[in-house]
Motif scaffolding. Sequence first.
Motif, short mmCIF file in Angstrom:
data_model
loop_
_atom_site.label_atom_id
_atom_site.label_comp_id
_atom_site.label_asym_id
_atom_site.label_seq_id
_atom_site.Cartn_x
_atom_site.Cartn_y
_atom_site.Cartn_z
N LEU A 31 0.83 -1.21 0.00
CA LEU A 31 0.00 0.00 0.00
C LEU A 31 0.86 1.26 0.00
O LEU A 31 0.58 2.22 -0.71
CB LEU A 31 -0.94 0.00 1.21
CG LEU A 31 -2.08 -1.00 1.17
CD1 LEU A 31 -2.76 -1.08 2.54
CD2 LEU A 31 -3.08 -0.63 0.10
N ASN A 89 2.51 1.84 -3.43
CA ASN A 89 1.59 2.19 -4.51
C ASN A 89 0.76 3.44 -4.25
O ASN A 89 -0.04 3.83 -5.10
CB ASN A 89 0.68 1.00 -4.80
CG ASN A 89 1.46 -0.15 -5.38
OD1 ASN A 89 2.03 -0.03 -6.45
ND2 ASN A 89 1.52 -1.26 -4.67
N TYR A 90 0.94 4.07 -3.11
CA TYR A 90 0.17 5.27 -2.77
C TYR A 90 0.65 6.44 -3.60
O TYR A 90 1.85 6.71 -3.71
CB TYR A 90 0.31 5.59 -1.28
CG TYR A 90 -0.55 6.75 -0.85
CD1 TYR A 90 -1.89 6.55 -0.58
CD2 TYR A 90 -0.04 8.03 -0.72
CE1 TYR A 90 -2.70 7.60 -0.19
CE2 TYR A 90 -0.84 9.08 -0.34
CZ TYR A 90 -2.17 8.87 -0.07
OH TYR A 90 -2.96 9.91 0.29
N ASN A 91 -0.28 7.16 -4.23
CA ASN A 91 0.08 8.31 -5.08
C ASN A 91 -0.86 9.49 -4.91
O ASN A 91 -0.87 10.39 -5.75
CB ASN A 91 0.10 7.88 -6.55
CG ASN A 91 1.28 7.00 -6.86
OD1 ASN A 91 2.41 7.33 -6.55
ND2 ASN A 91 1.00 5.85 -7.45
N GLU A 92 -1.64 9.53 -3.86
CA GLU A 92 -2.64 10.57 -3.68
C GLU A 92 -2.16 11.71 -2.78
O GLU A 92 -2.92 12.21 -1.94
CB GLU A 92 -3.94 9.97 -3.13
CG GLU A 92 -4.55 8.91 -4.02
CD GLU A 92 -4.93 9.42 -5.39
OE1 GLU A 92 -5.46 10.56 -5.47
OE2 GLU A 92 -4.69 8.72 -6.38
#
Length: 52
Positions: A40, A43-46
């Motif tokens: 997680l 892959n977090y991109n926010e």
Amino acid sequence: MTDIRTLNDNFRKTFTGGHVLCTASINTKSSEDVVNIMSLVQNYNEFISNIS
């Protein structure tokens, strides 16, 4: 020269070029949970940025 934001993103996505440290509460999780949490994170991109 590469900016700090880019260096941090590259490390977060690959866990290469540094040391991954986990909190005590993460270390109490099962190996499967830790793998899922790390995925997680990678892959977090926010992210919200106030920097132009």
